[in-house]
Design a protein around this motif. Structure first.
Motif: not given
Length: 282
Positions: A31-56
């Protein structure tokens, strides 16, 4: 073994994300903003290439569906996802077509649309993958202009002919099938999700009648009529929606193929309309 879930805060990814967590799996929301998950597991991604590579990178599985938006933006996102998959090489990728009516059985026939680029790119990568291909979501029937008339007038109005058979499915079905596909890497290619045989409008009305314990009849709307009641909700997207239903009206129905269905490939039966209504309203 982590599973990266796109759209985990939305209608499509949410049921899968919650299902995986409930079953003790390491699900991580992309998700773009992990804080919206209220502490649930999340990783920030803006759908840009670098953030997607880091997430995957290092993930056991990735669930992808393209968000709504302008097609040029979706095309860029699809290309970034494909490049990130090839770079990070997660263990498994599951793509949902989100009801986009494309033939994903033959990559050479896929259109140069965002979903076509995404499906082709994933299928041509060296990563294990499967394509979840629903037709129409039962959740469409929860649109206020649809469900409200069921409740107030006993009329189910939709832009299909009375005899138009559709393999309706729900977001719960997609979650069920995707979880299984994460675990069963022997199943690849297209997996159709939806009811077989596909209910007609009259069949749907019968299910609503039994659930609400009152008579409900089906009323077929023309695409133009459907567009008029949708426009306050869908705005500028309305002409494209009307065009889709006009094209569908030229076909005999929209049923998934039995040989590539989740029923055949995975032994998973979708919810019936009444079972779905029970999960939604009770």
């Amino acid at each position: 073994m982590s599973y990266i879930i796109h759209g985990a805060t939305g209608a499509q990814g949410g049921p899968l994300y919650n299902r995986l967590l409930e079953n003790g799996r390491d699900a991580i929301a992309a998700v773009r903003d992990p804080s919206k998950l209220q502490g649930k597991p999340a990783v920030a991604t803006d759908m840009g290439l670098n953030s997607l590579i880091a997430a995957y990178r290092g993930a056991e599985g990735v669930f992808v569906h393209l968000p709504m938006g302008p097609e040029p933006v979706r095309i860029e996102q699809a290309r970034n996802i494909v490049e990130a998959i090839n770079e990070a090489r997660p263990g498994r990728v599951i793509v949902s077509t989100s009801g986009n009516l494309v033939d994903v059985g033959d990559a050479t026939r896929l259109p140069q649309t965002a979903i076509g680029i995404l499906v082709r790119g994933v299928q041509e990568s060296a990563v294990s993958s499967a394509i979840v291909a629903p037709k129409f979501y039962l959740e469409n029937l929860l649109l206020p202009m649809v469900i409200d008339t069921v409740k107030t007038e006993g009329v189910l109005r939709y832009a299909f002919r009375n005899d138009f058979a559709v393999s309706w499915s729900s977001h719960f079905d997609v979650a069920d099938v995707t979880e299984r596909l994460f675990l069963d890497k022997n199943v690849t290619g297209m997996v159709g999700v939806g009811q077989l045989p596909g209910p007609t409008g009259v069949d749907l009305a019968g299910s609503f009648s039994r659930f609400f314990d009152r008579p409900v009849r089906f009323e077929a709307l023309s695409p133009a009529e459907f567009g008029k009641i949708l426009e306050p909700l869908t705005g500028p997207a309305t002409p494209a929606i009307v065009h889709l239903y006009e094209e569908l009206a030229k076909t005999e129905g929209q049923e998934i193929a039995e040989k590539t269905s989740a029923q055949k490939l995975l032994g998973i039966e979708p919810l019936t309309t009444e079972q779905w209504l029970t999960r939604i309203f009770r």
